[in-house]
Design a protein around this motif. Structure first.
Motif, PDB file in Angstrom:
ATOM      1  N   LEU A   1       0.953  -1.403  -0.149  1.00 35.32           N
ATOM      2  CA  LEU A   1       0.075   0.005  -0.112  1.00 35.32           C
ATOM      3  C   LEU A   1       0.664   1.143  -0.008  1.00 35.32           C
ATOM      4  O   LEU A   1       0.276   2.347  -0.394  1.00 35.32           O
ATOM      5  CB  LEU A   1      -1.102   0.093   1.052  1.00 35.32           C
ATOM      6  CG  LEU A   1      -1.924  -1.193   1.471  1.00 35.32           C
ATOM      7  CD1 LEU A   1      -2.596  -0.900   2.460  1.00 35.32           C
ATOM      8  CD2 LEU A   1      -2.689  -1.133   0.056  1.00 35.32           C
ATOM      9  N   PHE A   2       2.118   1.125   0.134  1.00 34.75           N
ATOM     10  CA  PHE A   2       3.060   2.256   0.440  1.00 34.75           C
ATOM     11  C   PHE A   2       4.078   2.270  -0.834  1.00 34.75           C
ATOM     12  O   PHE A   2       4.774   3.386  -1.227  1.00 34.75           O
ATOM     13  CB  PHE A   2       3.668   2.200   1.774  1.00 34.75           C
ATOM     14  CG  PHE A   2       2.937   2.652   2.910  1.00 34.75           C
ATOM     15  CD1 PHE A   2       2.768   3.831   3.520  1.00 34.75           C
ATOM     16  CD2 PHE A   2       2.236   1.510   3.582  1.00 34.75           C
ATOM     17  CE1 PHE A   2       1.674   4.093   4.419  1.00 34.75           C
ATOM     18  CE2 PHE A   2       1.430   1.644   4.646  1.00 34.75           C
ATOM     19  CZ  PHE A   2       1.120   2.854   4.965  1.00 34.75           C
TER      20      PHE A   2
ATOM     21  N   ALA B   1      -3.886   3.111  -1.313  1.00 41.47           N
ATOM     22  CA  ALA B   1      -2.932   3.734  -1.341  1.00 41.47           C
ATOM     23  C   ALA B   1      -2.985   5.349  -1.784  1.00 41.47           C
ATOM     24  O   ALA B   1      -2.365   6.155  -1.075  1.00 41.47           O
ATOM     25  CB  ALA B   1      -1.739   3.332  -2.518  1.00 41.47           C
TER      26      ALA B   1
ATOM     27  N   THR C   1       2.518   1.193  -6.824  1.00 40.15           N
ATOM     28  CA  THR C   1       1.157   0.849  -6.602  1.00 40.15           C
ATOM     29  C   THR C   1       0.490   2.220  -7.023  1.00 40.15           C
ATOM     30  O   THR C   1      -0.754   1.907  -7.443  1.00 40.15           O
ATOM     31  CB  THR C   1       0.881   0.460  -4.921  1.00 40.15           C
ATOM     32  OG1 THR C   1       1.546  -0.810  -4.852  1.00 40.15           O
ATOM     33  CG2 THR C   1      -0.481   0.385  -4.974  1.00 40.15           C
TER      34      THR C   1
ATOM     35  N   TYR D   1      -1.827   8.645   0.831  1.00 42.94           N
ATOM     36  CA  TYR D   1      -0.840   9.733   0.253  1.00 42.94           C
ATOM     37  C   TYR D   1      -1.640  10.958   0.363  1.00 42.94           C
ATOM     38  O   TYR D   1      -1.139  11.900   1.008  1.00 42.94           O
ATOM     39  CB  TYR D   1      -0.518   9.457  -1.012  1.00 42.94           C
ATOM     40  CG  TYR D   1       0.742   8.456  -1.433  1.00 42.94           C
ATOM     41  CD1 TYR D   1       1.998   9.194  -1.471  1.00 42.94           C
ATOM     42  CD2 TYR D   1       0.594   7.107  -1.389  1.00 42.94           C
ATOM     43  CE1 TYR D   1       3.112   8.347  -1.489  1.00 42.94           C
ATOM     44  CE2 TYR D   1       1.564   6.389  -1.484  1.00 42.94           C
ATOM     45  CZ  TYR D   1       3.078   6.914  -1.505  1.00 42.94           C
ATOM     46  OH  TYR D   1       4.182   6.151  -1.697  1.00 42.94           O
TER      47      TYR D   1
ATOM     48  N   SER E   1      -5.759  -1.954  -3.725  1.00 40.60           N
ATOM     49  CA  SER E   1      -4.565  -1.166  -3.260  1.00 40.60           C
ATOM     50  C   SER E   1      -4.246   0.148  -3.813  1.00 40.60           C
ATOM     51  O   SER E   1      -3.742   1.055  -3.083  1.00 40.60           O
ATOM     52  CB  SER E   1      -3.198  -2.017  -3.835  1.00 40.60           C
ATOM     53  OG  SER E   1      -3.152  -3.400  -3.269  1.00 40.60           O
TER      54      SER E   1
END
Length: 271
Positions: A217-218, A248, A222, A252, A244
């Motif tokens: 996810l980081f 993500a 992705t 962010y 995902s």
């Protein structure tokens, strides 16, 4: 924007697309001798993305160009003594909202135009991208979730990737608010991007890959090249691409919002 600034930005754009042209033509040349079909052209396009066969230097250039092109002026103004006059006139909140909007739009459009330009070159040199793709999973290289021999895969990938670049550029701008040297900010997108690729992989190995679903996810791909690269764990081979990307993006954006609020609070307290 002064005439000199306009000339500099124009020169940067020309240099960037010259690099993209050279890189795309090199990718196209690697397909010599392979049957020229629409699916092959699609595969060439995906290989020409970050996490494909792009040289590290070109990936770095993209990380710098997409993140800095829409935010550099705002960061420069923020680091300049004239910023006091700007914030007195419009306030911190308005400055941040305007800068974030411009940053996201420029990065999104830059990514979109770049992808369409790559497709144009590949179409001319290999085979037209048409509506009658034949499903051919064997063409995929790496994870290649969207490289499935369908036109819809290309369209969805470009849309998600362009949005992802807008989100990432906004995140880098929020980090740049705390960077007082504008030249240092120029490489921030590439430095943090590299960290967001390397660090999750190292952490994954340190914990015997048990954290892979969380780390995916980081990891930056992705967000900016969904479906092209993921960490592989001990469980399911692939983390769901769409979910995902959505998670993500939310992460962010949340971090971006938190950093901008922190900066505004600090400026209101200490100036």
């Amino acid at each position: 924007m002064t005439k000199r600034t306009t000339l500099i930005f124009t020169a940067v754009i020309i240099i960037f697309f010259s690099i993209i042209t050279w890189t795309t033509l090199n990718t196209i040349s690697s397909y010599r001798g392979i049957s020229a079909t629409a699916a092959t052209a699609g595969n060439a396009f995906f290989n020409n993305q970050i996490a494909g066969i792009l040289p590290v230097s070109v990936s770095t250039t993209m990380l710098v160009y997409f993140t800095a092109s829409g935010s550099l002026i705002a960061v420069y103004c923020k680091n300049n003594p004239i910023f006091y006059n700007i914030q007195q006139r419009i306030g911190y909140d308005a400055f941040i909202k305007k800068a974030l909007l411009r940053t996201a739009i420029v990065a999104t459009l830059s990514s979109l135009i770049t992808s369409l330009y790559e497709i144009l070159l590949i179409t001319l040199m290999i085979h037209p991208i048409d509506l009658m793709f034949t499903e051919n999973q064997n063409l995929s290289s790496g994870l290649g979730f969207f490289d499935n021999g369908s036109l819809s895969g290309i369209v969805i990938f470009i849309a998600l990737s362009s949005l992802g670049w807008g989100v990432y550029a906004s995140f880098i701008f929020s980090v740049g608010l705390f960077i007082k040297k504008t030249p240092v900010y120029l490489i921030t997108g590439a430095v943090i991007g590299t960290i967001l690729i390397v660090a999750p992989a190292l952490i994954s190995n340190a914990f015997n890959r048990t954290l892979v679903p969380f780390l995916n996810l980081f990891i930056l791909p992705t967000l900016i090249v969904p479906g092209q690269m993921q960490l592989v764990g001990n469980g399911p081979a692939i983390t769901p691409v769409y979910s995902s990307f959505i998670i993500a993006t939310t992460i962010y954006i949340t971090v971006t919002w938190a950093l901008t609020r922190l900066w505004i609070v600090r400026k209101q307290k200490v100036g």
